[in-house]
Motif scaffolding. Structure first.
Motif, PDB file in Angstrom:
ATOM      1  N   TRP A   1       8.027  14.439  13.090  1.00 32.92           N
ATOM      2  CA  TRP A   1       9.251  15.121  12.643  1.00 32.92           C
ATOM      3  C   TRP A   1      10.244  15.111  13.795  1.00 32.92           C
ATOM      4  O   TRP A   1      10.054  15.778  14.800  1.00 32.92           O
TER       5      TRP A   1
ATOM      6  N   ILE B   1       6.125  20.979   4.420  1.00 35.53           N
ATOM      7  CA  ILE B   1       5.918  19.822   5.294  1.00 35.53           C
ATOM      8  C   ILE B   1       4.470  19.833   5.747  1.00 35.53           C
ATOM      9  O   ILE B   1       4.005  20.810   6.324  1.00 35.53           O
TER      10      ILE B   1
ATOM     11  N   PHE C   1       6.232  18.571  17.086  1.00 36.85           N
ATOM     12  CA  PHE C   1       7.145  18.873  15.992  1.00 36.85           C
ATOM     13  C   PHE C   1       8.496  19.216  16.609  1.00 36.85           C
ATOM     14  O   PHE C   1       8.656  20.266  17.221  1.00 36.85           O
TER      15      PHE C   1
END
Length: 208
Positions: free
Chosen positions: A122, A139, A151
């Motif tokens: 991400w 997610i 992340f």
């Protein structure tokens, strides 16, 4: 360059491009087709994608006002560069990224976003000009290796985020100052791993 394209029937392989292909409008596939693309598929202008369960076998990018009308799958990176991406289904890809300073909006929808990359799935490091509407989305990160996963949330507000790394053994780093999560979930693992948050990078959880 393609404009509005609709495949009604057929069994041919389409979009077997080795270089980038641009779609200026709507792209509608059908369930009997095969999609093979070693180059990026780029959607520009205003248009929709109806993929009918097909998987794009490389990267997919959008710079226009794009709507995914059903589930989307690609084996590479899904990139939002500018304008608006609206999702009306589930997403499966290796990486999602939108790290730039363009004016852009992501409407995530109410489906499941499955990300498979083992290190940086991400990528929202730079979120200047970014509007993220998490809506009812989840997610889910599914890599089961012992790699260190980061992340990069960019300080935005998310609905549900789920690290489903049941083997464990690696580390998870939350990047971005002021990320906000509704439900933040880590699956039970067979081997422990570390969740890392930088001292100055406060995070907000409604449910952990």
């Amino acid at each position: 360059i393609l404009n509005n394209v609709e495949f009604v029937t057929g069994t041919n392989t389409i979009l077997n491009n080795t270089t980038s292909i641009t779609v200026n409008g709507n792209l509608t596939l059908c369930s009997s087709l095969t999609v093979t693309a070693s180059g990026t598929v780029l959607m520009t202008s205003t248009g929709s994608l109806a993929s009918f369960g097909k998987t794009f076998t490389n990267n997919f990018s959008t710079t226009g006002i794009t709507t995914f009308v059903d589930d989307f799958r690609c084996t590479g990176t899904l990139t939002l560069t500018a304008n608006t991406l609206t999702v009306n289904g589930n997403i499966t890809c290796s990486i999602f990224t939108s790290s730039n300073s363009n004016t852009r909006t992501l409407n995530m929808g109410n489906g499941l976003w499955t990300l498979t990359n083992p290190t940086s799935p991400w990528g929202l490091t730079t979120t200047t000009g970014m509007t993220l509407n998490a809506q009812g989305s989840t997610i889910k990160f599914t890599d089961n290796s012992a790699n260190s996963l980061t992340f990069n949330g960019g300080g935005l507000t998310y609905n549900n985020v789920w690290f489903d790394r049941v083997i464990g053994g690696g580390s998870i780093t939350l990047g971005g100052v002021g990320n906000t999560f509704n439900t933040f979930r880590i699956s039970t693992c067979t081997v422990a791993y570390t969740l890392s948050i930088a001292q100055s990078h406060h995070q907000n959880f409604a449910e952990f």
